[in-house]
Scaffold this motif. Sequence first.
Motif, PDB file in Angstrom:
ATOM      1  N   LEU A  11      34.182  69.964  40.776  1.00 16.05           N
ATOM      2  CA  LEU A  11      34.242  70.861  41.939  1.00 16.05           C
ATOM      3  C   LEU A  11      35.365  71.868  41.774  1.00 16.05           C
ATOM      4  CD1 LEU A  11      33.717  68.426  44.901  1.00 16.05           C
ATOM      5  CD2 LEU A  11      32.513  70.578  44.617  1.00 16.05           C
ATOM      6  N   GLY A  12      35.078  73.096  42.096  1.00 14.08           N
ATOM      7  CA  GLY A  12      36.116  74.116  42.140  1.00 14.08           C
ATOM      8  C   GLY A  12      36.916  73.965  43.433  1.00 14.08           C
ATOM      9  N   ALA A  13      37.902  74.840  43.589  1.00  9.87           N
ATOM     10  CA  ALA A  13      38.769  74.712  44.763  1.00  9.87           C
ATOM     11  C   ALA A  13      39.151  76.083  45.320  1.00  9.87           C
ATOM     12  CB  ALA A  13      40.002  73.896  44.409  1.00  9.87           C
ATOM     13  N   GLY A  14      38.161  76.974  45.396  1.00  6.32           N
ATOM     14  CA  GLY A  14      38.409  78.233  46.087  1.00  6.32           C
ATOM     15  C   GLY A  14      39.111  79.274  45.238  1.00  6.32           C
ATOM     16  N   ALA A  15      38.624  79.498  44.011  1.00  7.16           N
ATOM     17  CA  ALA A  15      39.194  80.561  43.171  1.00  7.16           C
ATOM     18  C   ALA A  15      38.029  81.333  42.553  1.00  7.16           C
ATOM     19  CB  ALA A  15      40.088  79.977  42.089  1.00  7.16           C
ATOM     20  N   TYR A  16      37.817  82.542  43.035  1.00  3.89           N
ATOM     21  CA  TYR A  16      36.698  83.376  42.557  1.00  3.89           C
ATOM     22  C   TYR A  16      36.774  83.610  41.057  1.00  3.89           C
ATOM     23  CZ  TYR A  16      34.368  87.921  41.715  1.00  3.89           C
ATOM     24  OH  TYR A  16      33.612  88.951  41.203  1.00  3.89           O
ATOM     25  N   VAL A  17      38.001  83.768  40.542  1.00  3.52           N
ATOM     26  CA  VAL A  17      38.149  84.114  39.120  1.00  3.52           C
ATOM     27  C   VAL A  17      37.576  83.021  38.212  1.00  3.52           C
ATOM     28  CG1 VAL A  17      40.479  83.154  38.791  1.00  3.52           C
ATOM     29  CG2 VAL A  17      39.756  85.168  37.478  1.00  3.52           C
ATOM     30  N   CYS A  18      37.427  81.807  38.727  1.00  7.49           N
ATOM     31  CA  CYS A  18      36.876  80.721  37.912  1.00  7.49           C
ATOM     32  C   CYS A  18      35.397  80.940  37.593  1.00  7.49           C
ATOM     33  CB  CYS A  18      37.094  79.370  38.578  1.00  7.49           C
ATOM     34  SG  CYS A  18      38.824  78.869  38.535  1.00  7.49           S
ATOM     35  N   GLY A  19      34.767  81.943  38.171  1.00  8.75           N
ATOM     36  CA  GLY A  19      33.414  82.304  37.762  1.00  8.75           C
ATOM     37  C   GLY A  19      33.406  82.957  36.384  1.00  8.75           C
ATOM     38  N   GLU A  20      34.565  83.448  35.945  1.00  6.02           N
ATOM     39  CA  GLU A  20      34.692  83.998  34.590  1.00  6.02           C
ATOM     40  C   GLU A  20      34.718  82.806  33.637  1.00  6.02           C
ATOM     41  OE1 GLU A  20      36.419  85.661  31.010  1.00  6.02           O
ATOM     42  OE2 GLU A  20      37.171  83.985  32.148  1.00  6.02           O
ATOM     43  N   GLU A  21      33.904  82.852  32.564  1.00  8.97           N
ATOM     44  CA  GLU A  21      33.656  81.608  31.825  1.00  8.97           C
ATOM     45  C   GLU A  21      34.897  80.983  31.198  1.00  8.97           C
ATOM     46  OE1 GLU A  21      30.722  82.136  28.776  1.00  8.97           O
ATOM     47  OE2 GLU A  21      31.919  83.589  27.676  1.00  8.97           O
ATOM     48  N   SER A  22      35.830  81.786  30.706  1.00  5.89           N
ATOM     49  CA  SER A  22      37.000  81.151  30.092  1.00  5.89           C
ATOM     50  C   SER A  22      37.946  80.590  31.159  1.00  5.89           C
ATOM     51  CB  SER A  22      37.725  82.130  29.166  1.00  5.89           C
ATOM     52  OG  SER A  22      38.336  83.167  29.904  1.00  5.89           O
ATOM     53  N   ALA A  23      38.001  81.231  32.332  1.00  2.00           N
ATOM     54  CA  ALA A  23      38.796  80.692  33.442  1.00  2.00           C
ATOM     55  C   ALA A  23      38.170  79.392  33.937  1.00  2.00           C
ATOM     56  CB  ALA A  23      38.862  81.712  34.576  1.00  2.00           C
ATOM     57  N   LEU A  24      36.856  79.377  33.958  1.00  3.51           N
ATOM     58  CA  LEU A  24      36.129  78.172  34.380  1.00  3.51           C
ATOM     59  C   LEU A  24      36.469  77.004  33.438  1.00  3.51           C
ATOM     60  CD1 LEU A  24      32.400  78.039  35.385  1.00  3.51           C
ATOM     61  CD2 LEU A  24      33.274  76.464  33.692  1.00  3.51           C
ATOM     62  N   ILE A  25      36.528  77.292  32.152  1.00  2.00           N
ATOM     63  CA  ILE A  25      36.829  76.227  31.189  1.00  2.00           C
ATOM     64  C   ILE A  25      38.264  75.727  31.389  1.00  2.00           C
ATOM     65  CG2 ILE A  25      37.167  75.763  28.719  1.00  2.00           C
ATOM     66  CD1 ILE A  25      34.721  77.635  28.238  1.00  2.00           C
ATOM     67  N   GLU A  26      39.186  76.656  31.634  1.00  2.00           N
ATOM     68  CA  GLU A  26      40.562  76.238  31.923  1.00  2.00           C
ATOM     69  C   GLU A  26      40.588  75.292  33.120  1.00  2.00           C
ATOM     70  OE1 GLU A  26      43.954  77.530  30.605  1.00  2.00           O
ATOM     71  OE2 GLU A  26      42.506  77.416  28.986  1.00  2.00           O
ATOM     72  N   SER A  27      39.826  75.655  34.139  1.00  4.78           N
ATOM     73  CA  SER A  27      39.788  74.839  35.351  1.00  4.78           C
ATOM     74  C   SER A  27      39.154  73.467  35.062  1.00  4.78           C
ATOM     75  CB  SER A  27      39.010  75.581  36.444  1.00  4.78           C
ATOM     76  OG  SER A  27      39.036  74.861  37.644  1.00  4.78           O
ATOM     77  N   LEU A  28      38.104  73.470  34.245  1.00  4.16           N
ATOM     78  CA  LEU A  28      37.472  72.204  33.848  1.00  4.16           C
ATOM     79  C   LEU A  28      38.469  71.301  33.125  1.00  4.16           C
ATOM     80  CD1 LEU A  28      33.947  72.850  32.242  1.00  4.16           C
ATOM     81  CD2 LEU A  28      34.445  71.532  34.289  1.00  4.16           C
ATOM     82  N   GLU A  29      39.404  71.933  32.432  1.00  6.58           N
ATOM     83  CA  GLU A  29      40.415  71.160  31.694  1.00  6.58           C
ATOM     84  C   GLU A  29      41.573  70.745  32.598  1.00  6.58           C
ATOM     85  OE1 GLU A  29      41.621  73.429  28.297  1.00  6.58           O
ATOM     86  OE2 GLU A  29      39.674  73.224  27.307  1.00  6.58           O
ATOM     87  N   GLY A  30      41.438  71.034  33.893  1.00  7.12           N
ATOM     88  CA  GLY A  30      42.456  70.597  34.847  1.00  7.12           C
ATOM     89  C   GLY A  30      43.631  71.542  34.960  1.00  7.12           C
ATOM     90  N   LYS A  31      43.437  72.795  34.584  1.00  5.49           N
ATOM     91  CA  LYS A  31      44.563  73.746  34.601  1.00  5.49           C
ATOM     92  C   LYS A  31      44.335  74.847  35.635  1.00  5.49           C
ATOM     93  CE  LYS A  31      44.732  73.322  29.597  1.00  5.49           C
ATOM     94  NZ  LYS A  31      44.224  74.088  28.467  1.00  5.49           N
ATOM     95  N   ARG A  32      45.297  75.766  35.721  1.00  6.46           N
ATOM     96  CA  ARG A  32      45.098  76.976  36.522  1.00  6.46           C
ATOM     97  C   ARG A  32      43.934  77.756  35.905  1.00  6.46           C
ATOM     98  NH1 ARG A  32      49.970  78.711  39.130  1.00  6.46           N
ATOM     99  NH2 ARG A  32      49.493  80.898  38.756  1.00  6.46           N
TER     100      ARG A  32
END
Length: 587
Positions: free
Chosen positions: A314-335
Amino acid sequence: ELLARHHHAPSALVQMLRELQAALGWLPPAALQELASGLGVTLAHVQGVTGFYRFFHTRPVGDYRILFSDNITDHMLGSRELMADLCQRLGVAPGQTRADGRVSVATASCTGHCDQGPALLINHHQVLTQLDSARVAEMARLVEAQVPVTDWPSAWFDTQDQVRRADVLLGPALAPGLALAAAVARGPEGMLQEITQANLRGRGGAGFATGLKWALCRKAPGTEHIVVCNADEGEPGTFKDRVLLRSHADAVFEGMAIAAWVMGARRGFVYLRGEYRYLLEGLQAVLARRRAQGLLGNNIVGHPGFDFDIEIHLGAGAYVCGEESALIESLEGKRGTPRIRPPFPVEHGYMGHPTAVNNVETFCAAQQIAQHGGAWWAGIGTTASTGTKIHSVSGDCERPGLYEYPFGTRIGRILEDCGARNTQAVQVGGPSGLCVSASEFGRRMGFEDVPTAGAFMVFDRSRDMFSVARNFAQFFAHESCGFCTPCRVGTALVVKRMDKLAAGRGSRHDLDVLNELDKLLHTTTHCGLGASACNPLRDTVAKFRPTFEQHLQSLHFEPAFDLDAELSIARAVTGRDDAAAHMEKPA
Ligand code: SF4
């Protein structure tokens, strides 16, 4: 227990923070410290991740956290007035937590329910749609009576699919496993050939060739390959993935399994936007059923060695995570900060593994191609834009909802079908897309003419296009992740200039400054969010310049700093509004 459930993996940090907050209501310092110790990471890291996501709170936000969807289409349906009404009834200021700690009311970027707005999100879990004054009054009563949200009328949380026109993807579902078995029968290379022959292009907006992406990922060296479904549908005005995930989840998961078959992946992730938290249980149930049916897990569809399973993050309210590399960072538990590319995710993605990230709709299309073949798909739509596209239609029309058409459909046709009248503009593809004016309604949807990720917001002639552009500017400033200065500062400066115009203090010089900011953002920012932040502004200034000029006090230079306006805070604090409390205007 939380740490054990997630195997003490730092990559699960975002998920653990979500679960911790769901249990405690907020994230107290001691809990963050405990999490850092348990994961063997620094407290600064945990705090840094926590601070990045808008849905995480390091201060109490009340037993009832109410977030009104802040898209322009919600405004058009009266969301601001309803929010003011609720704040007044509850005695709470917007953006603040009430002194007794019980409730807070604020705004969130589009919650993905523009077809049934005004909408709000409560406790980051449930969505209420079609709000009106009566419901707001009843909500206030329930909050004051301390009735738990779980005991609120269940009908309030019923969201509708509103499928107005179905074609291939929104039509009757294929039996689970059928297309997957067909893919297995073709072999990985044969299936890849079908996707390539279909000329399927990504449905997330960029339109990258899916066959090429899968081929690059497949041949990239690595011990493991990963399939990711980008369900972070954050573009304001887009809500098609919400419906696909709710009513066509089998197609999504099957498309992911087909991608895994092609690339030899054993792990898949769905990155589900936080605003769609209420879909989680339904999705988990479909995953469990598919495991029981032998369509996920080991030896899928009876094929020895075809092992693949899917986890939902689950995401947590960050539009930029729709960008694929940001999404991967988030999947890895990071900003969720976008990565510098290259290397691209197909070579170096999740945990360094070759990773293919595709949109929800792309996976649904892959399922259809596996079933019917690439030539069949290529025969739908146009040569450059094959297949169908789902449009999320909202705004000034009689029948908002989902409309699926073959690519190449005229914008005017969609407007006729949805019952739009007296239309002056359509914002296609959301704020980062294209604003199309009435003279262009003969243009066609497709990568060769009007590309789209799915949003189709309709504005009739009663709407002030300046307000539309201003709402979009506020959206980008709100969602800038702050990593790079041109975007962080530039989007804020755009809002400031727009506010000045809205206050009637602007001049033509301000339009020139906005033009300069557009160029700056377009050429210097780190990722697409910043680069596209001025798209709506550029379009609307070019196509509706008189609307902007109506907001100008003068066509000539005016200083950006209005001393009298700046003193308004001091006047409010001191309760004075006499002549001596104002600056004299120069003659
Ligand atoms: Fe973040 Fe904006 Fe820079 Fe993208 S352009 S990295 S969103 S600050």
